[in-house]
Scaffold this motif. Sequence first.
Motif: not given
Length: 584
Positions: A293, A296, A371-373, A376, A381, A383, A385
């Motif tokens: 994260a 990224q 990828a972005s988280r 959370n 979790q 992620y 993209k």
Amino acid sequence: MRRRSRAITGIRTWTAAVGLAVVAALLPPVGAAAPAHAEDNGVGLTPALGWSSWSFVRKDPTAAKIDAQADAMKASGLAAAGFQYVNVDDFWYQCPGSQGPNVDANGRWVTDATKFPASGSTNGIKTVADHVHADGLQFGLYVTPGVSQQAVAQNSAILGTSYHVKDIATTTAEKNYNCKGMVGIDYSKPGAQAFIDSWADEFASWGVDYVKIDGVGTSDVPDIQAWSKALVQTGRPIHLELSNNLAIGSAATWKQYANGWRTSGDIECYSSCSTAGTLTDWSHVQSRFGQVASWQPDGGPGAFNDYDSLEVGNGSATGLTDAEQQSQMSLWALGASPLILGTDLTALTQTELGYLKNGRVLAVDQDAIDASRIVNSGNQQVYSKKEKDGSVVIGLFNYSGTGSTTVSVPLSAAGISDSASATDLWSGASLGTVSGTYSVTLGPGAVKLIKAVPTGSGGSVTIEAEAAGNTVAGAAKVASCAACSGGKKVGYIGDGAANYVTINGITEPAAGSHTLTFAYLVSGTRSFSISVNGGPDIVEQLTGTSFATPATASVTVQLNAGSNTIKFHNDTAYAPDLDAVTVD
């Protein structure tokens, strides 16, 4: 329709002059080709795929062990799936004591001939590199910053100059985890860059394709700059990787000078393993979730965040359950990390090889997108993209290693405003249409990795022939092609049943008829036999004017719901070269 393009160029080929000469002697020319487009040093446009000696072999690498891993990479099909680098980590050089590595007359480390015996006049490291190259793979080697105190004590001459090591050495200690005894270099002094150049030239002469500099940090930026420049001046494309625990605040510097950088310490758990004697454990994988994260924004083509070895394989000795191994590979792929295996390639089961050769998952890594988280929350979790073709890859993880968890994600957080057609990337199974909030109950350490194609996003997908998830078999080889869509093509197809290309991972929500358009290159007339999902061949006779200029042809094919494969071959004569395929 919108055109969806998945241009993945993860398979790398050995380009040493000797290897090219051998190939040229055995096969007809693929055609004149210019160097592939690249950034900076011309390598690392997609995350590196390979193997390193550290996790499994540790302090006792030998020629026999490295040769065996290279042979296994080839024989297992990992090479055909895109894994190419075979890297020797620490302990390859002579270490007489804490005064630093033993050195030659020019201050460079001396190969430990007991581990890597010479073959006649050929250095032992080059001998191994030659074996790796003969397997169609690429070879990597390890170094640490600075210069050995042994070179200072003997005041080694700097090759090609009138300077000596005492002219450039400082008294500041540098990190070396084996011998110790390395000291700094003052790069403002004449001869300093020439010293690193001579070392890089030696590596290039041995056939090194990948260099890992270990023990570097922000204070070592001059060493990193010097090695970056030195490797480029060799004229050989050499990947540069930095290790370890690099500062996130200096990410722009790492990106400027290297193809990858370790974001933290080792994935191996050593004496702190939750189960004694294993390579790693789930807690060490857990430590990477936050890193993926945080880092990224910093990865991309030519320069990637490196989350350390991929510990998939070898059963319970790995220290991860099957679910946790899939999670590690999924997280690394979502983060577009190098996938450098740490397990014993000679002892992989078919199930483990299935994980590692899963073209759909490898494509997630090789898209070079971080990828972005987006979730959370406790043990949840998630992620995501967005791919260049408009599809979205989403990874849902159960962070807990002990209990089951239901993980939920609002699809709007992944950029999906309406509904989408979803595919399970691990199994290839269609998940049907999803919308609103997507939820799944996962066991300890498990993952659900999906690809979602938003409704109305278009129906065509383009896959490069050289994509990492494809199968490039037998004598078929990847070659540079300036006019090709991904800067590369696959040639030497045909003239035998063993020499073919299979395009993998073509996923459709429903069975039906589709137009297959393929870009090919040929001078004169040749033919392709095209088989869909192992079915009867469609034979296409094709003409062209050049092996450097693509042309296109189209056929109608029937595809299944879920994952499909399309094989291009010619069992009796040479086929054209293949650039890319588009399925409408």
